[in-house]
Design an enzyme around this catalytic site. Structure first.
Site, PDB file in Angstrom:
ATOM      1  N   THR A 126       8.268  -1.571  -8.566  1.00  0.00           N
ATOM      2  CA  THR A 126       9.401  -1.773  -9.335  1.00  0.00           C
ATOM      3  C   THR A 126      10.865  -2.492  -9.207  1.00  0.00           C
ATOM      4  OG1 THR A 126       9.885   1.080  -8.744  1.00  0.00           O
ATOM      5  CG2 THR A 126      11.574   0.672  -9.287  1.00  0.00           C
ATOM      6  N   VAL A 127      11.032  -3.396  -7.946  1.00  0.00           N
ATOM      7  CA  VAL A 127      11.950  -4.125  -8.253  1.00  0.00           C
ATOM      8  C   VAL A 127      11.473  -5.466  -8.385  1.00  0.00           C
ATOM      9  CG1 VAL A 127      13.776  -5.454  -6.260  1.00  0.00           C
ATOM     10  CG2 VAL A 127      13.390  -3.053  -6.026  1.00  0.00           C
TER      11      VAL A 127
ATOM     12  N   LYS B 272      14.831  -4.015   3.341  1.00  0.00           N
ATOM     13  CA  LYS B 272      15.439  -3.913   4.826  1.00  0.00           C
ATOM     14  C   LYS B 272      13.849  -3.963   6.054  1.00  0.00           C
ATOM     15  CE  LYS B 272      14.922  -0.353   2.048  1.00  0.00           C
ATOM     16  NZ  LYS B 272      15.525   0.266   0.768  1.00  0.00           N
TER      17      LYS B 272
ATOM     18  N   GLU C 100      20.935 -10.090  -0.524  1.00  0.00           N
ATOM     19  CA  GLU C 100      21.330  -8.785  -0.969  1.00  0.00           C
ATOM     20  C   GLU C 100      21.175  -7.794  -1.057  1.00  0.00           C
ATOM     21  OE1 GLU C 100      24.835  -9.851  -0.821  1.00  0.00           O
ATOM     22  OE2 GLU C 100      24.581  -7.773  -1.031  1.00  0.00           O
TER      23      GLU C 100
ATOM     24  N   GLY D 172      21.227  -1.874  -2.657  1.00  0.00           N
ATOM     25  CA  GLY D 172      20.908  -2.140  -3.711  1.00  0.00           C
ATOM     26  C   GLY D 172      21.356  -2.758  -4.599  1.00  0.00           C
TER      27      GLY D 172
ATOM     28  N   ASP E  46      15.789   4.224   6.860  1.00  0.00           N
ATOM     29  CA  ASP E  46      15.835   3.196   5.574  1.00  0.00           C
ATOM     30  C   ASP E  46      17.770   2.804   6.225  1.00  0.00           C
ATOM     31  OD1 ASP E  46      15.178   2.045   3.062  1.00  0.00           O
ATOM     32  OD2 ASP E  46      17.062   2.970   2.821  1.00  0.00           O
TER      33      ASP E  46
ATOM     34  N   LYS F 214      19.444  -0.323   7.032  1.00  0.00           N
ATOM     35  CA  LYS F 214      20.619  -1.223   6.505  1.00  0.00           C
ATOM     36  C   LYS F 214      21.694  -1.090   7.873  1.00  0.00           C
ATOM     37  CE  LYS F 214      19.351   0.541   1.920  1.00  0.00           C
ATOM     38  NZ  LYS F 214      18.907   1.778   1.025  1.00  0.00           N
TER      39      LYS F 214
ATOM     40  N   GLY G 225      17.512   1.703  -7.694  1.00  0.00           N
ATOM     41  CA  GLY G 225      15.924   1.416  -8.986  1.00  0.00           C
ATOM     42  C   GLY G 225      16.191   0.250  -9.356  1.00  0.00           C
TER      43      GLY G 225
HETATM   44  P1  NDP Z   1       6.725  -0.701  -4.844  1.00  0.00           P
HETATM   45  O1  NDP Z   1       5.711   0.568  -4.474  1.00  0.00           O
HETATM   46  O2  NDP Z   1       7.307  -0.201  -6.263  1.00  0.00           O
HETATM   47  O3  NDP Z   1       5.969  -2.578  -5.377  1.00  0.00           O
HETATM   48  C1  NDP Z   1       5.604  -2.441  -4.894  1.00  0.00           C
HETATM   49  C2  NDP Z   1       4.202  -3.715  -4.851  1.00  0.00           C
HETATM   50  O4  NDP Z   1       3.859  -4.907  -3.994  1.00  0.00           O
HETATM   51  C3  NDP Z   1       3.467  -2.619  -5.781  1.00  0.00           C
HETATM   52  O5  NDP Z   1       2.888  -3.067  -7.056  1.00  0.00           O
HETATM   53  C4  NDP Z   1       2.245  -2.754  -4.463  1.00  0.00           C
HETATM   54  O6  NDP Z   1       1.395  -2.243  -5.012  1.00  0.00           O
HETATM   55  C5  NDP Z   1       2.344  -5.002  -3.944  1.00  0.00           C
HETATM   56  N1  NDP Z   1       2.069  -5.091  -2.826  1.00  0.00           N
HETATM   57  C6  NDP Z   1       2.496  -4.758  -1.148  1.00  0.00           C
HETATM   58  N2  NDP Z   1       1.786  -4.928  -0.462  1.00  0.00           N
HETATM   59  C7  NDP Z   1       1.279  -6.125  -1.591  1.00  0.00           C
HETATM   60  C8  NDP Z   1      -0.089  -6.816  -0.800  1.00  0.00           C
HETATM   61  N3  NDP Z   1      -0.229  -7.259   0.427  1.00  0.00           N
HETATM   62  N4  NDP Z   1      -0.641  -7.856  -1.689  1.00  0.00           N
HETATM   63  C9  NDP Z   1      -0.402  -7.905  -2.790  1.00  0.00           C
HETATM   64  N5  NDP Z   1       0.853  -6.845  -3.958  1.00  0.00           N
HETATM   65  C10 NDP Z   1       1.629  -6.033  -2.697  1.00  0.00           C
HETATM   66  O7  NDP Z   1       7.923  -0.811  -4.252  1.00  0.00           O
HETATM   67  P2  NDP Z   1      10.080  -1.114  -4.581  1.00  0.00           P
HETATM   68  O8  NDP Z   1      10.039  -2.193  -5.609  1.00  0.00           O
HETATM   69  O9  NDP Z   1      10.620   0.102  -4.976  1.00  0.00           O
HETATM   70  O10 NDP Z   1      10.417  -1.457  -3.453  1.00  0.00           O
HETATM   71  C11 NDP Z   1       9.918  -2.326  -2.701  1.00  0.00           C
HETATM   72  C12 NDP Z   1      10.874  -3.187  -0.957  1.00  0.00           C
HETATM   73  O11 NDP Z   1      12.181  -3.119  -2.003  1.00  0.00           O
HETATM   74  C13 NDP Z   1      10.574  -2.570  -0.375  1.00  0.00           C
HETATM   75  O12 NDP Z   1      11.026  -2.580   0.538  1.00  0.00           O
HETATM   76  C14 NDP Z   1      11.663  -1.732  -0.961  1.00  0.00           C
HETATM   77  O13 NDP Z   1      12.597  -0.670   0.457  1.00  0.00           O
HETATM   78  C15 NDP Z   1      12.527  -2.349  -0.813  1.00  0.00           C
HETATM   79  N6  NDP Z   1      14.062  -2.153  -2.160  1.00  0.00           N
HETATM   80  C16 NDP Z   1      13.952  -1.271  -2.900  1.00  0.00           C
HETATM   81  C17 NDP Z   1      14.702  -0.045  -3.762  1.00  0.00           C
HETATM   82  C18 NDP Z   1      14.400   0.410  -4.720  1.00  0.00           C
HETATM   83  O14 NDP Z   1      15.198   0.790  -5.836  1.00  0.00           O
HETATM   84  N7  NDP Z   1      13.184   1.174  -5.336  1.00  0.00           N
HETATM   85  C19 NDP Z   1      16.013  -1.206  -4.061  1.00  0.00           C
HETATM   86  C20 NDP Z   1      16.113  -1.586  -3.172  1.00  0.00           C
HETATM   87  C21 NDP Z   1      15.342  -2.319  -2.211  1.00  0.00           C
HETATM   88  P3  NDP Z   1       0.652  -1.252  -3.905  1.00  0.00           P
HETATM   89  O15 NDP Z   1       1.249   0.150  -4.872  1.00  0.00           O
HETATM   90  O16 NDP Z   1      -0.887  -0.808  -4.243  1.00  0.00           O
HETATM   91  O17 NDP Z   1       0.722  -1.093  -2.447  1.00  0.00           O
HETATM   92  N1  HSE Z   2      14.785   3.844  -0.978  1.00  0.00           N
HETATM   93  C1  HSE Z   2      16.607   3.452  -1.290  1.00  0.00           C
HETATM   94  C2  HSE Z   2      17.606   4.716  -1.240  1.00  0.00           C
HETATM   95  C3  HSE Z   2      15.523   2.383  -1.890  1.00  0.00           C
HETATM   96  O1  HSE Z   2      16.834   5.368  -1.674  1.00  0.00           O
HETATM   97  O2  HSE Z   2      18.198   3.984  -1.294  1.00  0.00           O
HETATM   98  C4  HSE Z   2      17.170   1.217  -1.544  1.00  0.00           C
HETATM   99  O3  HSE Z   2      17.265   0.350  -0.536  1.00  0.00           O
END
Ligand code: NDP
Ligand code: HSE
Length: 395
Positions: A10-11, A93, A117, A122, A189, A193, A289
């Protein structure tokens, strides 16, 4: 600056899209040159590889964005990137709350930046705000709604006749929830934070003992009864400093309908601080998001290029945790008697001036009622008694 992204979910994909499709509006040159993903994902993007070595050993890559999540291998990859002289920007985090001091020391030693940040709030520039206020003030309190998923669940359960599980599924589909959503629901979570925010606001390393209560056992009735008494249930994080001590807690809290917290909708967060001269300052924005979070990451990358990245926390204060600083009245829905309740609450009672218990269901749940009057006695009755107790507290 040439950039690699570790983890294109996602991110990570949000960052990728900003760096490519929104390239023309960026104020500094940021070029995406590599993406680390799992082998089975490599068909998704021409820049993808599954070999971290090719990224860490590429001298042209100056900055690494870590958006994989989890503790390992994120911890190892961040350290290795810093040691290879690359700036690191992370949204993770969980790993930052655990290893921030190690990451900052390593970044300092190798003359690079470590910025995060996006890890708190977010798209809200919350950590920037803490740094900015601290240039002038001492910050003595931070408080707010720090989780998009749990706020989305509480808000939609209150407004619509939808079950907890249904709303959680929607939050997952929208990309707000963690890979394991229990981190969102059980407050862990938010704890991560809060620990990062305390570290930056109070310049101290953070103890492990912060009490956390989530929303796993919240039922629709828990949201509707307070509403009829002009309160809204929110999952809040609070930390307060007093001299060389601080207290902190994550817990469901009844917020008066007139408070800014009660108006926070959907996946939005509200992050507040109190400083010596600025007084109370609150920021409202999307707490989760794809693009809002990616925006925060690209802001960090921009600061690195412009040389405007903020300093590491000094860890100069060694504040100790004191669980008696934050005190409130509590309302507890329970089928238990007073003595059983006391033994369950046990170590958390130091937060509690008095508490009320009421019964209308079979799960135990704890609320912190942010009201100034104290409950004088245990109310172990039905919902009607709960409402009457609330009304008395307001008088
Ligand atoms: P996702 O699960 O959508 O994305 C993580 C990606 O990283 C997946 O595609 C995953 O693959 C890949 N991945 C994980 N481990 C490995 C590895 N060892 N080698 C290669 N690829 C890997 O997570 P998000 O994008 O939602 O979140 C990412 C980070 O950002 C987290 O730490 C989350 O807490 C933080 N965050 C998220 C927010 C949000 O709104 N979603 C907001 C703020 C922070 P696979 O699925 O196959 O494991
Ligand atoms: N899972 C977290 C939330 C993502 O819902 O706030 C943003 O840090």
């Amino acid at each position: 600056m040439k950039i690699a992204i570790l983890g294109y979910g996602t991110v990570g994909s949000g960052v990728g899209e900003i760096l490519t499709t929104h390239r023309n509006t960026l104020s500094v040159p940021l070029e995406l040159v590599a993406i680390l993903e799992r082998k089975e994902q490599l068909h998704r993007h021409p820049l993808m590889c599954d070999n971290i070595e090719s990224i860490l050993c590429d001298p042209e890559i100056e900055a690494v964005v870590e958006t994989m999540g989890g503790i390992e291998p994120a911890h190892t990859y961040i350290l290795r990137a810093l040691k290879a002289g690359k700036h690191v920007v992370s949204a993770n985090k969980a790993v930052i709350a655990r290893y921030a001091q190690e990451f900052h020391n390593c970044a300092k030693e190798h003359g690079v930046s470590f910025l995060y940040e996006a890890s708190c709030g977010g798209g809200i520039p919350w950590l920037h705000q803490l740094h900015s206020v601290k240039r002038i003030d001492e910050i003595d309190e931070i408080e707010g709604i720090f989780n998009g998923t749990s706020n989305y669940i509480l808000d939609h359960m209150t407004k619509e006749s939808q079950t907890f599980q249904h709303v959680l599924r929607k939050a997952q589909e929208l990309g707000y929830a963690e890979a394991d959503p229990s981190a969102d629901i059980d407050g862990m979570d938010i704890l991560n934070k809060l620990r990062i925010s305390i570290m930056l606001a109070f310049d101290t390393a953070v103890a492990e003992t912060i009490p956390v209560f989530g929303i796993r056992n919240i039922q629709k009735a828990d949201l509707l009864y307070p509403e009829t008494a002009d309160y809204v249930l929110k999952l809040l994080a609070v930390a307060k400093r007093s001299g060389n001590h601080y207290d902190a807690v994550v817990e469901p809290t009844l917020c008066p309908l007139s408070s800014p917290q009660s108006a926070v909708r959907d996946h939005y967060n509200l992050t507040c601080l109190h400083g010596t001269t600025i007084g109370k300052l609150c920021l409202l924005g999307q707490g989760a998001g794809k693009f809002a979070t990616a925006h925060a990451i690209v802001q960090d990358l921009t600061d690195i290029v412009l040389g405007t990245a903020y300093d590491s926390p000094s860890f100069a204060q060694s504040l100790t945790y004191d669980g008696t600083i934050l005190r409130s009245a509590y309302i507890i829905r329970t089928t238990l008697g007073k003595s059983q309740l006391q033994s369950i609450l046990g170590k958390h009672l130091h937060h509690c001036d008095t508490f009320a218990a009421y019964t209308y269901a079979h799960t135990d749940v704890l609320y912190k009622a942010k009201m100034h009057q104290l409950m004088k006695e245990i109310v172990n009755a039905d919902a009607q008694a709960f409402l009457m107790a609330l009304a008395q507290m307001e008088e």
